[in-house]
Scaffold this active site. Structure first.
Site, short mmCIF file in Angstrom:
data_model
loop_
_atom_site.label_atom_id
_atom_site.label_comp_id
_atom_site.label_asym_id
_atom_site.label_seq_id
_atom_site.Cartn_x
_atom_site.Cartn_y
_atom_site.Cartn_z
N GLU A 262 0.82 -1.21 0.00
CA GLU A 262 0.00 0.00 0.00
C GLU A 262 0.86 1.26 0.00
OE1 GLU A 262 -3.08 0.10 -0.56
OE2 GLU A 262 -3.85 -1.88 -0.03
N ARG A 266 0.58 3.75 -3.24
CA ARG A 266 -0.06 5.06 -3.02
C ARG A 266 0.98 6.17 -2.82
NH1 ARG A 266 -5.87 3.73 -0.26
NH2 ARG A 266 -5.72 1.48 -0.48
N ASP A 396 -3.97 -10.34 -8.74
CA ASP A 396 -4.19 -9.37 -9.81
C ASP A 396 -3.04 -8.50 -10.31
OD1 ASP A 396 -4.19 -7.98 -7.44
OD2 ASP A 396 -6.25 -7.28 -7.57
N GLU A 530 -11.99 -0.40 -10.62
CA GLU A 530 -11.54 -1.34 -11.65
C GLU A 530 -12.41 -1.40 -12.91
OE1 GLU A 530 -11.72 -2.01 -8.40
OE2 GLU A 530 -9.58 -2.08 -7.91
N THR A 616 -0.75 0.62 -10.28
CA THR A 616 -2.03 0.00 -9.93
C THR A 616 -2.93 0.93 -9.11
OG1 THR A 616 -3.04 -2.08 -9.25
CG2 THR A 616 -1.30 -1.18 -7.81
C1 DMJ Z 1 -6.40 0.29 -5.09
O1 DMJ Z 1 -5.69 0.61 -3.97
C2 DMJ Z 1 -5.53 -0.33 -6.13
O2 DMJ Z 1 -6.18 -0.35 -7.35
C3 DMJ Z 1 -5.17 -1.73 -5.80
O3 DMJ Z 1 -4.42 -2.37 -6.81
C4 DMJ Z 1 -6.42 -2.50 -5.60
N1 DMJ Z 1 -7.30 -1.93 -4.64
C5 DMJ Z 1 -7.59 -0.53 -4.69
C6 DMJ Z 1 -8.80 -0.18 -5.49
O4 DMJ Z 1 -9.83 -1.05 -5.47
#
Ligand code: DMJ
Length: 644
Positions: A262, A266, A396, A530, A616
């Site tokens: 995370e 982020r 994923d 997503e 992501t």
């Molecule tokens: C986000 O923090 C990122 O996309 C992560 O890869 C998956 N979960 C959340 C959004 O759903």
């Protein structure tokens, strides 16, 4: 025992007979041996062992024989692999913080997160690495390579980052929709600023801030996650406020337990893209400082990082309490590559790239069941721990980062390319299914048995398969584009079959269900991006107007059901027309959901896919054009980044 001089018995200097002395010495040495030995049987003996056995002197055994792991592994770790001492010996003490505030079966804490994690519950799996195992600032700042020049970087972009006209669409209807998305961002931001400034997220119902425990004491997740969205939307006043906060208040000297994944997606991702977009030196300084703090997580026998890290000086790392047998999660350790390559590029220090290349090499060499990558791997033995495979949660973004590593390398990273397309082939053979109603979906795989469920998280795969269509095996382009379109269609169905027109956390294709949630606990929607992410990519790839229409449906649903007085909130049941809010405005709503919507209604040259890949968390990172960068860096007119 009392030792006395006996009458008639000859005694030596200390008043003891030789045999008495011998017995005494024997007793003493026995006692010392016993105490010393006992220390090693105490549960927390690692620290003591460290005193007596330096790192290089660890007794070792050989693990495996046919891969990179066929090298020395300390006995403690071998015990975990063979079960001699049992897994508990390694993962103790097991801290299992179960989610506390439930709504449905999940909690905000639990579902805040990611495709990679479902719960926050670290298990202490390792002692802190010795201080000298950490990469020091001196090492980081050492002149490893060339100094990065932002001016040079800009010359290597094919298009201006924000397009010729900030991505303004010529069609007035689309422009109106884009303006609406911008207004939503401003509303979300203003409320965060009013009620939760400096906290990680806004609680829009109670009008206060949420800190949570995913970021190890770091604050301002919504600020760092929003920097690039504000910038590309032209919300410059707000961007300046955010930048000022980073400059004056983003304190990286926190001492808590953070999710490596995370923090990376982020904070590292957010700061990197803010730097690349704006050239403001502060973002570069902060991100390099933070990147260094993440390195101790890789101090494991295999170099596969653990999931939880203390960002303080100890650099201690743990595995998640909920992850089988102290294992690391595929989507966590497999979602570092893009950011770490850029950390090396900006710092000139190859260590970041080395860490992620090691992960890559190891995964590439491992045997994979049916060519699939299971979600859990032991960072100690380097073996798979369970055979659960998923393109949704836990797996994923590992797949996402393979194809994006290839694209970000200016299509030079052949290893990533090969791994991605082989993985796709295995996924298609084993997981991709067609429902009785004709919907294509990607099931989950549990040791060979299919679970006919698709998570909201897995809906990113429409976009991923789409952007990978061009470079696959010859003659496969249309096939991949079709597959991407079919998956995106299925995900749209999961939205359109609900009362709110928002999609559930997971939907099923068994027991008569077709893209609907059958369990109460799967009915929530937490502002996830997503599905919209896939609309955005499919729009750019096909220009089929339906994707913009679907995006607009989502905007209307968000406005109707998630907008509250003081921000946007997730909802507990997408099938209930009277909604119940979860009181959380996730930071990824600002970073991803609104950014993807804005891009969907913009021209393609705003953050062109030729120049940028999105991490992501939707933070744009530039394609690395090595030859161009080198050519320009030899020219005298290229300046360095300037302090702003
Ligand atoms: C986000 O923090 C990122 O996309 C992560 O890869 C998956 N979960 C959340 C959004 O759903």
């Amino acid at each position: 025992m009392v030792l006395r001089k006996l009458p008639g018995v000859s005694a030596s200097g200390m008043g003891l007979r030789l045999s008495q002395k011998f017995v005494f010495l024997l007793f003493l040495s026995g006692l010392v041996t016993l105490c010393f030995g006992a220390l090693f049987f105490l549960p927390d003996s690692v620290r003591l062992k460290r005193i007596f056995l330096s790192k290089n002197e660890s007794p070792a055994v050989t693990v495996g024989s046919d891969n990179e792991l066929s090298k020395k592994v300390p006995v403690d770790q071998e015990h975990q692999r063979t079960g001699l001492k049992g897994v508990e010996a390694i993962v103790k003490p097991k801290v299992s913080r179960k989610p506390s505030v439930t709504h449905g079966a999940r909690t905000v804490e639990r579902s805040v997160g990611s495709r990679a994690q479902d719960e926050w519950s670290p298990a202490r799996a390792h002692e802190p690495p010795a201080r000298d195992e950490r990469v020091t600032s001196a090492a980081l700042n050492a002149p490893h390579g060339t100094t990065f020049s932002h001016e040079t970087f800009k010359k290597c972009l094919l298009k201006p980052a924000l397009g010729k006209d900030q991505g303004n669409p010529s069609d007035p209807e689309t422009l109106k929709r884009r303006e609406k998305v911008k207004e939503m961002m401003k509303f979300a931001w203003d409320n965060y600023k009013s009620y939760a400034w400096g906290k990680n997220e806004l609680r829009p119902l109670t009008k206060n801030g949420h800190i949570g425990n995913m970021f190890g004491g770091l604050r301002g997740a919504s600020i760092v996650d929003s920097l690039d969205t504000l910038y590309i939307m032209g919300l410059m006043e707000e961007y300046e406020e955010a930048k000022e906060w980073v400059q004056n208040s983003l304190d990286l000297n926190s001492n808590g337990e953070a999710s490596l994944f995370e923090v990376n997606i982020r904070y590292v991702g957010g700061l990197l893209s803010a730097f690349y977009l704006t050239g403001a030196e502060i973002f570069k300084q902060k991100v390099l400082e933070l990147g260094e703090k993440l390195l101790p997580a890789f101090n494991t026998p295999t170099g596969i990082p653990r999931g939880v890290i203390n960002l303080g000086s100890s650099g201690t790392s743990w595995s998640w309490g909920w992850a089988s047998a102290g294992s690391s999660i595929l989507a966590e350790f497999g979602t570092l590559h893009l950011e770490f390559v850029h950390l090396s590029q900006l710092s000139g220090n190859p260590v970041f790239t080395e860490k992620v290349m090691n992960i890559r090499k190891l995964l590439n060499k491992m045997e994979k069941p049916h060519g699939l990558y299971p979600n859990f791997l032991s960072p100690v033995s380097g073996n798979w721990v369970q055979h659960h495979v998923s393109i949704g949660g836990l797996g994923d973004s590992f797949y996402e980062y393979l194809i994006k590593s290839f694209l970000m390398s200016d299509k030079t990273d052949e290893e990533a390319k090969k791994m991605y397309y082989s993985a796709m082939e295995a996924i298609e053979t084993n997981l991709v299914q067609k429902s009785p109603g004709g919907l294509t979906y990607v099931a989950e795989w549990r040791g060979g048995i299919l679970d006919h469920k698709m998570g909201h998280l897995a809906c990113f795969s429409g976009g991923m398969i789409g952007i990978g269509a061009d470079d696959g095996p010859v003659g496969q382009k249309q096939h991949y584009l079709d597959l991407a379109a079919e998956i995106t269609h299925t995900c749209h169905e999961s939205y359109s079959r609900s009362a709110t027109k928002l999609g559930p956390e997971a939907f099923r294709f068994d027991g008569g269900a077709e893209a609907t949630a059958t369990r109460l606990s799967d009915r929530y929607y937490i502002l996830r991006p997503e599905v919209i992410e896939s609309y955005m990519y499919m729009w750019r790839l096909t220009h089929d107007p339906k994707y913009r229409e679907w995006g607009w449906e989502a905007v209307e649903a968000l406005e109707k059901h998630c907008r509250v007085d003081a921000g946007f909130s997730g909802i507990r049941d997408v099938y209930a027309s009277t909604v119940s809010h979860d009181n959380m405005q996730q930071s990824f709503f600002l970073s991803e959901t609104l950014k993807y919507l804005y891009l969907l209604f913009s021209d393609d040259d705003l953050l062109s896919l030729e120049d940028w890949v999105f991490n992501t968390e939707a933070h744009p990172l530039p394609v690395v054009r090595k030859t161009c960068l080198q050519e320009h860096s030899t020219r005298p007119d290229d300046g360095q980044t300037t302090l702003e």
